[in-house]
Structures are given as C-alpha cells and as structure tokens.
Design an enzyme around this catalytic site. Sequence first.
Site, PDB file in Angstrom:
ATOM      1  N   SER A   9       0.825  -1.217   0.000  1.00  0.00           N
ATOM      2  CA  SER A   9       0.000   0.000   0.000  1.00  0.00           C
ATOM      3  C   SER A   9       0.853   1.259   0.000  1.00  0.00           C
ATOM      4  O   SER A   9       0.332   2.361  -0.129  1.00  0.00           O
ATOM      5  CB  SER A   9      -0.923   0.007   1.224  1.00  0.00           C
ATOM      6  OG  SER A   9      -0.160  -0.050   2.417  1.00  0.00           O
ATOM      7  N   HIS A  69      -2.768  -3.404  -5.840  1.00  0.00           N
ATOM      8  CA  HIS A  69      -3.153  -2.900  -4.525  1.00  0.00           C
ATOM      9  C   HIS A  69      -4.660  -3.027  -4.312  1.00  0.00           C
ATOM     10  O   HIS A  69      -5.450  -2.387  -4.999  1.00  0.00           O
ATOM     11  CB  HIS A  69      -2.719  -1.430  -4.397  1.00  0.00           C
ATOM     12  CG  HIS A  69      -3.069  -0.810  -3.084  1.00  0.00           C
ATOM     13  ND1 HIS A  69      -3.353   0.530  -2.949  1.00  0.00           N
ATOM     14  CD2 HIS A  69      -3.191  -1.350  -1.836  1.00  0.00           C
ATOM     15  CE1 HIS A  69      -3.628   0.783  -1.686  1.00  0.00           C
ATOM     16  NE2 HIS A  69      -3.533  -0.332  -1.000  1.00  0.00           N
ATOM     17  N   GLU A  99      -5.832  -1.070  -7.613  1.00  0.00           N
ATOM     18  CA  GLU A  99      -4.850  -0.245  -8.320  1.00  0.00           C
ATOM     19  C   GLU A  99      -3.784  -1.167  -8.923  1.00  0.00           C
ATOM     20  O   GLU A  99      -3.168  -1.962  -8.211  1.00  0.00           O
ATOM     21  CB  GLU A  99      -4.172   0.736  -7.356  1.00  0.00           C
ATOM     22  CG  GLU A  99      -5.050   1.897  -6.935  1.00  0.00           C
ATOM     23  CD  GLU A  99      -4.304   2.870  -6.030  1.00  0.00           C
ATOM     24  OE1 GLU A  99      -4.253   4.061  -6.346  1.00  0.00           O
ATOM     25  OE2 GLU A  99      -3.772   2.424  -4.986  1.00  0.00           O
ATOM     26  N   ASN A 121      -4.095   6.299  -1.857  1.00  0.00           N
ATOM     27  CA  ASN A 121      -3.531   6.670  -0.554  1.00  0.00           C
ATOM     28  C   ASN A 121      -2.891   8.055  -0.587  1.00  0.00           C
ATOM     29  O   ASN A 121      -2.859   8.758   0.419  1.00  0.00           O
ATOM     30  CB  ASN A 121      -2.512   5.626  -0.096  1.00  0.00           C
ATOM     31  CG  ASN A 121      -3.187   4.401   0.491  1.00  0.00           C
ATOM     32  OD1 ASN A 121      -4.367   4.436   0.830  1.00  0.00           O
ATOM     33  ND2 ASN A 121      -2.450   3.317   0.609  1.00  0.00           N
TER      34      ASN A 121
END
Length: 707
Positions: free
Chosen positions: A428, A449, A461, A499
């Site tokens: 991540s 991800h 992702e 993120n």
Amino acid sequence: MTEVTSAFSLERRDDGIAVLIMDVPGESMNTLKAEFAEQIAEQLDEIEKDNSIKGLVIASGKPSSFVAGADISMLAGCESAQDAEALSRSGQQMFQRIEDMKIPVVAAIHGPALGGGLELALCCHYRVCSLDDKTVLGLPEVQLGLLPGSGGTQRLPRLIGIQKAMTMMLTGKQLRPKQALRDGLVDDAVPHSILMAVALEYAAKRKPKREGPKLSLVNKALERTPFGRNFLFSQARKQTSARTRGNYPAPERIIDCIEAGVGSSNGYQTEARYFGQLVMTPESRQLRNIFFATTEMKKETGVAGVKPAKIAKTAVLGGGLMGGGIAYVTASKAGLPVRIKDIRSEGIAHAMKYSYDLLIKKVKRRFMRKSEMQKQLSLLTGTTDYSGFADVDLVIEAVFEDLSLKQQMVADIEQHARQSTIFATNTSSIPINQIAAKAERPEQVIGLHYFSPVDKMPLAEVIAHTGTSDETISTTVDFARRQGKTPIVVKDGAGFYVNRILAPYMNEAACILLAGEPIEQIDKALLNFGFPVGPMKLLDEVGIDIGAKISPILEKELGERFRAPEAFEKLLADDRKGKKNKKGLYLYSGRKPGKDVDDSVYSLLGISPAQKFSHDQIAERCLLLMLNEAAMCLAEEVIRSPRDGDIGAIFGIGFPPFLGGPFRYMDSLGIKHVVARLEHYQGLYGDKFAPAKVLKEMVEQDKTFYS
C-alpha cells in the site's frame, strides 16, 4: 434508406400459444430503447387481431440475459423534466397494454431481468424464471439516482407487498431465483432446460385473478390499514433520511410513488412526474456518468492493443486478512485455483476460514448451494513451503510492509515458479521499483493494490514501474477484472493514487482535532458531506499504526505537505492502534462497540474539545487538500485520466458518488472557485494549501477537466 431490423419477432405454435422473442441486433444483452415502443406496438397489434392466439410467452433471444434494463444513454437526449416524463409515460402505456391483454401473458426469464426488464416481467400475468446463477431480478434504478419509471413502483408492491418492494427499490437489491419464488415475485423457478416448456404450460391457463401478496397478521396490520401504512411510510422516511443525509433525492421520491399508489391509480402519474424530475438532477447525472465510465473501462485492456496472457493457476503469499480476502475473490469470482503459502500452518487455516465464513453465510441465506460452496473451497490449497508453485502463472504477495521481506519474496518466486510467472505485490505504500530492484525478471513485477475488506471493496490499483512489461500490465488488469474488481492503472510512486490523495485529507482532519474540534463533529461533517465513514473513524478502521507507517514514506518522497501531526506518535505510545486492538479514538467495549468516542483521547492529546467550526468549514478544509492532490496526480500522470481518478476515489475511498468524483466535483464548483478557496486557507494555515500549478494554469486558460 436502410431498413431497421426489429428487435422483436413473433413465433406462432400449433397449440395456439405464441412466443414473442426480444433479441436486440448487434448487442450481447437486451436493453429497452425508446424506439422499441413502435416495434412492440406492431407486434401487439398483430397478436390482438389474431383470434387463434390463446396465450403469449415473452422470452429473450439472447443465451444469457432476459432484459438487462433500459438503455440509460437515451436519457442524455432529454432536455427537460417534461421530456423524461414523456419517456416514462410511454413505457407505462406500453406495459399497461400488455397487462390489459385478454389472453394470459407469461415472462420466461433466464439471465438478468433488471430495471425495465423486470418492469416488463411485472406487467405479465405470470413469471417463470430459470434456476440458474445468471438469473437475477431487481429494480436497481436508485443506484443511478432514478426510480423505476415504467410502472415498477406500482406493480411490485401489489405483487410482493409494500415492505419487500420498498426494500428492493430503495437498495437496488437483486433477488436470486429461489428468493424471488419465496417472495412471490415469480410463480415458478425451474431448471433452464425446461423453462420454455413450463412457461408454455402457464400460457395455456386462463388469466389469473390478482390476489395480492400473502402477508402475516402483523404485516397485514401494517400494509392494509390506514394507520399501519402511515406508520410504515413515516418510519421508511426517517430511516432513509438518516441513511442518505439529504444527499440523494431518489429514495424519498420512491417512497412517495409507492404511497401515492396505495389503493389509487394516481401512483402512475406520480411515478412519471418524479422520474422526469430525477433525470434532470445533478445527482442522477453524476451517477449515470459513473455507470458509463465503469462500462467503458470494462472494454479496455491494461495497455491498448496488448492482449493478456492466460492465467490458469494462482498463488497468494501470506494468510492474513488481506491474503485471505485475495484468495477468496480469486476462487469465488475468478474461479481459479489458489495456492496459499504462509510460514505457519495457522496462517493457512486462517485464510481458508476467511473463505469458509463468507461462503457458509451464502449457503444459509440460500444464495448458494452447499455443493457450489464445496466446489469453491476445493480451489484453495495451502503450503508452508513452495511445493505446488512450479506451474503457477501469477503470485500475489500480501506479506508485511517490509521492503527487504518483499524483495526476498520476489527472489523466492523467481527460484520456485516458472519463468513466465507474474509477481504482483499488494503493497500500500512501498514504490514498486524498489520491490523490483533486485529482481532477475523485473518486467514481471507489478503492484496490485487491493482495499480492505477485499471481498467488498470494488477497486484495485494496478501499479506498473518503469520496467514492467505491457503484457504484464494487461494480464494483471484482466485478472483483477476476473476477480470482480474495477482496476485502474496507476504510475509507480509513494502512495500511488488513492492513498496519496487520502493522506492530506486525513492529516487535515487530525489537525482540526488537535485544534480542539470534537471527534464526532469532524466525522459527522464528512458523513453529511457524503462519505460513508468519517476520517477519524476511518483511521481506527484502517489502523492508526498503518497511518503512522505510511506518512513518513509519503513525506520523504513527496514533501513537507505530507507531514503527519504529532498526534500519531502520542496515540501509538498509548498502544492505540484502532479497531484491531480495540483501543483507538472510539470505544470498542460495551453494547455499541465503535459507536462512542473514547473521551480519554482528549487528555492524552492535551486538548479540551469544543465545537469551533461549522460542518461546512470542516468538510471544505479536508476536501480541498484531497482535490488539490488529485489535480497534482493527474498533472504528474500518476493516473491516466480524470475518469480514472474519479472512479479510483469513489471505489477506493468512498468519495461521494453523487458528486461524480474529485475531478467532476471540481468542474461543478468551478476551477476558479477551487483555487480561490485554496488560497484563502493558504493564508490561514500555510503552504500545504498552496494551489497546484495545474489548477492555476487551468484558471488562466479557462479550462475544465471534462470539456
């Protein structure tokens, strides 16, 4: 002039039963279009003139769908609410004509019967569906900010009862065949092989008397008395308001339509009027944009023109929560065998139990047969070494966020798997190029991800570093799609996309907390704005320790604007990791775990809580930083397009869908307004609010993200 091929054909049988087949030319699934009204009318005229026809079956010419709904694109041609209302009235009149036919009409349903497709089935006198995994029935219009506009809000409550119908329409819930039979939505559910034969038997019957749903004594009191109905609709409105927080107009209008139709024929007029109004709302427009975007994405490969390699067997490294979730979606959605490796046999057992727990729930709720559950579980095997890895096509690594450990995993797979095996890491935060730095075959290393919980979160992702091959990208995108995910291809870098835009939003919420704002007020502000969970609660859910690990990586790679408040250190020093160890910003003991704030947090952080900011101010401060970072990601080509950025934010972190995503939201606010508000807060709180260069340039050039 080219002759238009009709989507409908009529077959007459010797026994007096006719079969009306719908088969839209050139499309894999049937959808209802405005121009079909005339075609259906012609067929109905022919049926009504022919006295030899004693019954009618309506069926699909497609092998795997009945009617998947109305063609949503036709709504774009509506310039006013009156135009959309006229579409609704046209559908109502067409279906009413079918219901009024003197001969029995039967819908033979195999595959999806959704939206307008189910409304077509509802106007028939009988409904028979196949006992097949492909067959689902529902009215999902609410998910597009709309309501069923061709009589669905009127016919469904009369057939299955007000409460069940309201639940279906307000949630977009889809019923499997056995559920549909149990609820009275269909008259029979039979194997696909005999569907037509049974439908023909029903068509040979006389038109049935409509008796309405069978209700318990309690439900009769609620649904068939004025007092009961008033209570029922009042409670429905309260619950709907609490859930939507006024951000979605469609659910309220659905309740209005159902109520208007109770014991009255006025419901159809109410339905058409509200359908017309909802089509023109900005909320529906944005929800339809999301629908079109995701539909478009399903047709794309990871790299244009590059076909994916075949994936026949997979493996997962790590039997934790993420590993278990990844193994589950690979077996249950993609239908692929998964070899789970963990250093401990307990880890393998944990990952296996993850799948078992989810599947047994489906069996108990009759969503799935026990034999199907056993078939899916048989796809999962485990090992504490690398036995069984020699023929694996793709390995997904889901171990701890430790660079040296992940590099060791790459080396192990290159040693024990075949030369063509793809190594996908579920990191991540760690850049993929670092994980691939010591790889012998870096072209086969890629980021994949997922978001927690894996079985529920729709986004994945796909992160390619500079050395990742095009085939690896396309193969990974295809694999994620087979797992039921919506994948977006993202450029390698700290935080990737989701993120990266989430971190400044979370950090600003923490800054507002440290300024003394009560935790519940911060969360309520963002819930009211439209997020599914507030930032403080999200921090507890994700894990305060995870946030603390990611922040330094982002700050090192991207600069001081990512510096996290010192609150993280104080919370971790007090062993507050959040929900995982039942000690965080919220209380996790008592009757309502996770509902109430742990007030001892305030003394730990040295603050006296007092509400200082309005909910609008709190939401604006947090959101502006997310929007600004999203614009930077686009300018740096971290994401390929505003569309991918919008889908990533909506599916990855729950950005309010009715606002269309960060880029559509900025367009609707006006880029000039966004820059002005960023500069306003820059003056108050410093350069972390400095507007992105790309936004300033867009103001100068009078540009938008979507032209």
